[in-house]
Design a protein around this motif. Sequence first.
Motif, PDB file in Angstrom:
ATOM      1  N   PRO A   1       1.274   1.155   9.317  1.00  0.00           N
ATOM      2  CA  PRO A   1       0.345   0.038   9.062  1.00  0.00           C
ATOM      3  C   PRO A   1       0.194  -0.843  10.299  1.00  0.00           C
ATOM      4  O   PRO A   1       0.938  -1.811  10.490  1.00  0.00           O
ATOM      5  CB  PRO A   1       1.020  -0.712   7.912  1.00  0.00           C
ATOM      6  CG  PRO A   1       2.478  -0.428   8.078  1.00  0.00           C
ATOM      7  CD  PRO A   1       2.580   0.959   8.659  1.00  0.00           C
ATOM      8  N   LEU A   2      -0.771  -0.517  11.141  1.00  0.00           N
ATOM      9  CA  LEU A   2      -0.944  -1.265  12.384  1.00  0.00           C
ATOM     10  C   LEU A   2      -1.432  -2.682  12.136  1.00  0.00           C
ATOM     11  O   LEU A   2      -1.219  -3.563  12.958  1.00  0.00           O
ATOM     12  CB  LEU A   2      -1.920  -0.527  13.306  1.00  0.00           C
ATOM     13  CG  LEU A   2      -1.467   0.872  13.748  1.00  0.00           C
ATOM     14  CD1 LEU A   2      -2.489   1.484  14.689  1.00  0.00           C
ATOM     15  CD2 LEU A   2      -0.097   0.807  14.403  1.00  0.00           C
ATOM     16  N   ARG A   3      -2.124  -2.899  11.016  1.00  0.00           N
ATOM     17  CA  ARG A   3      -2.538  -4.265  10.662  1.00  0.00           C
ATOM     18  C   ARG A   3      -1.965  -4.588   9.284  1.00  0.00           C
ATOM     19  O   ARG A   3      -2.243  -3.894   8.308  1.00  0.00           O
ATOM     20  CB  ARG A   3      -4.060  -4.412  10.641  1.00  0.00           C
ATOM     21  CG  ARG A   3      -4.529  -5.833  10.284  1.00  0.00           C
ATOM     22  CD  ARG A   3      -6.042  -5.923  10.232  1.00  0.00           C
ATOM     23  NE  ARG A   3      -6.514  -7.193   9.723  1.00  0.00           N
ATOM     24  CZ  ARG A   3      -6.999  -8.197  10.470  1.00  0.00           C
ATOM     25  NH1 ARG A   3      -7.075  -8.059  11.779  1.00  0.00           N
ATOM     26  NH2 ARG A   3      -7.418  -9.317   9.915  1.00  0.00           N
ATOM     27  N   ILE A   4      -1.164  -5.644   9.228  1.00  0.00           N
ATOM     28  CA  ILE A   4      -0.538  -6.091   7.983  1.00  0.00           C
ATOM     29  C   ILE A   4      -1.011  -7.507   7.705  1.00  0.00           C
ATOM     30  O   ILE A   4      -0.985  -8.368   8.598  1.00  0.00           O
ATOM     31  CB  ILE A   4       0.999  -6.066   8.087  1.00  0.00           C
ATOM     32  CG1 ILE A   4       1.497  -4.655   8.398  1.00  0.00           C
ATOM     33  CG2 ILE A   4       1.634  -6.583   6.807  1.00  0.00           C
ATOM     34  CD1 ILE A   4       2.996  -4.586   8.645  1.00  0.00           C
TER      35      ILE A   4
ATOM     36  N   GLN B   1      -4.187  -2.177   6.742  1.00  0.00           N
ATOM     37  CA  GLN B   1      -3.634  -0.968   6.124  1.00  0.00           C
ATOM     38  C   GLN B   1      -2.620  -1.323   5.034  1.00  0.00           C
ATOM     39  O   GLN B   1      -2.358  -0.522   4.145  1.00  0.00           O
ATOM     40  CB  GLN B   1      -2.935  -0.097   7.177  1.00  0.00           C
ATOM     41  CG  GLN B   1      -3.883   0.657   8.088  1.00  0.00           C
ATOM     42  CD  GLN B   1      -4.405  -0.225   9.201  1.00  0.00           C
ATOM     43  OE1 GLN B   1      -3.653  -0.946   9.835  1.00  0.00           O
ATOM     44  NE2 GLN B   1      -5.712  -0.185   9.435  1.00  0.00           N
ATOM     45  N   LEU B   2      -2.071  -2.552   5.109  1.00  0.00           N
ATOM     46  CA  LEU B   2      -1.059  -2.964   4.142  1.00  0.00           C
ATOM     47  C   LEU B   2      -1.223  -4.438   3.820  1.00  0.00           C
ATOM     48  O   LEU B   2      -1.356  -5.265   4.727  1.00  0.00           O
ATOM     49  CB  LEU B   2       0.353  -2.716   4.697  1.00  0.00           C
ATOM     50  CG  LEU B   2       1.535  -3.182   3.836  1.00  0.00           C
ATOM     51  CD1 LEU B   2       1.572  -2.423   2.508  1.00  0.00           C
ATOM     52  CD2 LEU B   2       2.853  -3.015   4.593  1.00  0.00           C
ATOM     53  N   VAL B   3      -1.224  -4.751   2.536  1.00  0.00           N
ATOM     54  CA  VAL B   3      -1.218  -6.132   2.053  1.00  0.00           C
ATOM     55  C   VAL B   3       0.172  -6.426   1.505  1.00  0.00           C
ATOM     56  O   VAL B   3       0.671  -5.702   0.638  1.00  0.00           O
ATOM     57  CB  VAL B   3      -2.284  -6.358   0.967  1.00  0.00           C
ATOM     58  CG1 VAL B   3      -2.053  -7.693   0.257  1.00  0.00           C
ATOM     59  CG2 VAL B   3      -3.672  -6.329   1.573  1.00  0.00           C
ATOM     60  N   VAL B   4       0.805  -7.479   2.017  1.00  0.00           N
ATOM     61  CA  VAL B   4       2.116  -7.920   1.559  1.00  0.00           C
ATOM     62  C   VAL B   4       1.947  -9.249   0.849  1.00  0.00           C
ATOM     63  O   VAL B   4       1.284 -10.155   1.370  1.00  0.00           O
ATOM     64  CB  VAL B   4       3.108  -8.070   2.737  1.00  0.00           C
ATOM     65  CG1 VAL B   4       4.471  -8.518   2.242  1.00  0.00           C
ATOM     66  CG2 VAL B   4       3.225  -6.766   3.507  1.00  0.00           C
ATOM     67  N   VAL B   5       2.507  -9.371  -0.332  1.00  0.00           N
ATOM     68  CA  VAL B   5       2.469 -10.639  -1.050  1.00  0.00           C
ATOM     69  C   VAL B   5       3.889 -11.169  -1.167  1.00  0.00           C
ATOM     70  O   VAL B   5       4.852 -10.406  -1.265  1.00  0.00           O
ATOM     71  CB  VAL B   5       1.831 -10.491  -2.451  1.00  0.00           C
ATOM     72  CG1 VAL B   5       0.403 -10.015  -2.322  1.00  0.00           C
ATOM     73  CG2 VAL B   5       2.635  -9.549  -3.322  1.00  0.00           C
TER      74      VAL B   5
ATOM     75  N   ASP C   1      -8.303   2.048  -0.195  1.00  0.00           N
ATOM     76  CA  ASP C   1      -7.623   2.538   1.009  1.00  0.00           C
ATOM     77  C   ASP C   1      -6.668   1.494   1.603  1.00  0.00           C
ATOM     78  O   ASP C   1      -6.312   1.580   2.778  1.00  0.00           O
ATOM     79  CB  ASP C   1      -8.643   2.962   2.059  1.00  0.00           C
ATOM     80  CG  ASP C   1      -9.632   1.847   2.384  1.00  0.00           C
ATOM     81  OD1 ASP C   1     -10.383   1.988   3.364  1.00  0.00           O
ATOM     82  OD2 ASP C   1      -9.634   0.818   1.655  1.00  0.00           O
ATOM     83  N   VAL C   2      -6.263   0.502   0.826  1.00  0.00           N
ATOM     84  CA  VAL C   2      -5.338  -0.538   1.293  1.00  0.00           C
ATOM     85  C   VAL C   2      -4.104  -0.517   0.404  1.00  0.00           C
ATOM     86  O   VAL C   2      -4.208  -0.623  -0.818  1.00  0.00           O
ATOM     87  CB  VAL C   2      -5.995  -1.935   1.264  1.00  0.00           C
ATOM     88  CG1 VAL C   2      -4.978  -3.002   1.682  1.00  0.00           C
ATOM     89  CG2 VAL C   2      -7.212  -1.972   2.192  1.00  0.00           C
ATOM     90  N   ALA C   3      -2.927  -0.345   1.000  1.00  0.00           N
ATOM     91  CA  ALA C   3      -1.673  -0.347   0.247  1.00  0.00           C
ATOM     92  C   ALA C   3      -1.217  -1.773  -0.021  1.00  0.00           C
ATOM     93  O   ALA C   3      -1.542  -2.697   0.731  1.00  0.00           O
ATOM     94  CB  ALA C   3      -0.594   0.403   1.016  1.00  0.00           C
TER      95      ALA C   3
END
Length: 686
Positions: A401-404, A512-516, A537-539
């Motif tokens: 995930p290059l962009r978080i 590429q990844l969403v963190v909450v 397409d977003v984890a």
Amino acid sequence: MADPSSYRPKPGQIPDSPGVYKFRDQHGRVIYVGKAKSLRQRLSSYFQDLANLHQRTRTMVTTAASVEWTVVTTEVEALQLEYSWIKEFDPRFNVKYRDDKSYPSLAVTMNEEFPRVQVMRGPKRKGVRYFGPYAHAWAIRETVDLLLRVFPVRTCSAGVFKRSAQIGRPCLLGYIGKCSAPCVGRVSAEEHRELAEEFCDFMAGRTGTYLRRLEQQMRDAAAAMEYEKAARLRDDIEALKRAMEKNAVVLADATDADLIAVAEDELEAAVQIFHVRDGRVRGQRGWVTDRVEEVGTAELVEHALQQLYGEERGEGVPKEVLVPALPDPCEPVQQWLTERRGSQVSLRIPQRGDKKDLMATVQRNAQQALVLHKTRRASDLTTRSRALEEIAEALDLDSAPLRIECFDISHLQGDDVVASMVVFEDGLARKSEYRRFQIKSFAGQDDVRSMHEVVSRRFRRYLLEKQKTGEWVDGDGHGEGEGGGPGSGGEVAGGPIDPDTGRPRRFAYPPQLVVVDGGQPQVAAAQRALQELGVEDVAVCGLAKRLEEVWLPGEDDPVILPRTSEGLYLLQRVRDEAHRFAIAYQRNKRSKSMRAGALDSVPGLGESRRQALLKHFGSLKRLRAATVEQICEVPGVGRRTAEAVLAALAGAAPAGPAVNTATGEIIEEEGTAGPVTVPTERGNSS
């Protein structure tokens, strides 16, 4: 993974007495060492239901395959044996402090026939007296250069000393008076040792007596008209005073003490130590450790004391040790320190005065050391790459995930609910991409609903900008992203970069990844928001604070990343940055709302004209009593604005008179439209 019940001791087998215990793995390696006042009570606590154990403790007992113990007579003996075993076996689950750098010390080799003054690093040697450690080697050399004028002790290496003795000619320092040249017999071994002892006494803080003796010798020489000797003694005194000035007085009562402070987070802890001798800071050092076992500040302090004084004797242990929290129990540790020093040692928490102020300084140094350690780790490209790969592997992603992007919710008792979005690209913070949100769809406290709204708004903007034809447009905003980004520029084709400004468009890049920040409920809300918008397409994952668990949508059990995982470390940094950004925005909004008055609601009345009105009339009370014509006399205020001002002030309830409680005098209000009630601050961030 072993079942703890398979190696649990039989009932009554464990003695109810002080002792030290070792857990070993299936290969016989010691993985944990601990001590206990009662071995029976302590060991029984490890063999309860695994669900009741802390995550780190659970990992330890399931890794172990056997346990053994040694009974001792006192808790002090248990403390000493625990330290010895930790040093011998280096258990993986024990707290182990590591130096964040190698600190140099000033060393005097009293174990040699002709003692030598030099800079030393590494473990301490028997028969060598140490002073420091110092932050920099050049600081030691400057101090030594000043003191050699008064105490011309040998500083040369063994090779140089032997060569000078062979040729019968001293080195340069011997010619310029900064060495007594014992190599050529100018002084005997006994006289040179006496010089070295005086040097050590001065460095140990016993400066007053020596300076007074030199001053008396200077006066005697002047009285005897030996003016050259008096001038030389005068210069010696000045050199000693300059050496003393390099260490400012921090404690006025000539205290000998070590101050220890701890800064910690969920995964790591940093310790800073200031060595104060004769009221001056003579040395400083710091350690960093991974928080492997479930320990608090008191336990971290106890481990730091063991490492700091485990090899010390005599004056290496000061009379006073100041700490942020006392070990529990404190008496065995204090007795252990007393035995190592040979006299009474006071172990306590500073409560007031200069010592408390200096402890605050040490605490700030510890906090900065922890931040610096994290920054150094984060700046390493190899480490960042490994962290992204570990995250991809743990979350079963197709690529790193290059962009978080990370989202966090913050509010104060349900009021001023806001959210933050921070962006990390290639493992580094991209602060120009940070965004802030106000929760608008409802009032009150509901972190799950807030998370759903924020994620929906962020990706709705992304979908508006991405058209099926491949064109990218900037949406109408709807209030998203209140700060930190380029403005809207209408409908422009050409990709995520604005051709006019050269900057990325708002919300143009998908992560590429969403963190909450949160657990299962917050993760489910974010995933539901993406599904409703058709984003596939977003984890999504969540990082819960309590045990640093990683939650995935639809999973009943969290993903537990290893403690040493760089991926977990990166996720923690992203989460903490989102939390900080949300709290800062929430506090900023709250401070603005508390400063707001009735004039703030007047349309078209800016800050400059508000200040002009208050300056002209002196207070809101006088402004409220003014007429429209009087208000129009203020430059820049027209009749329509004046009428709006009076209408706003008439709608606001006038404040009651302010009273000076000391004098009873009524104070006329200045610059506010009413009293401001400040709620008790209790920041809440999901």
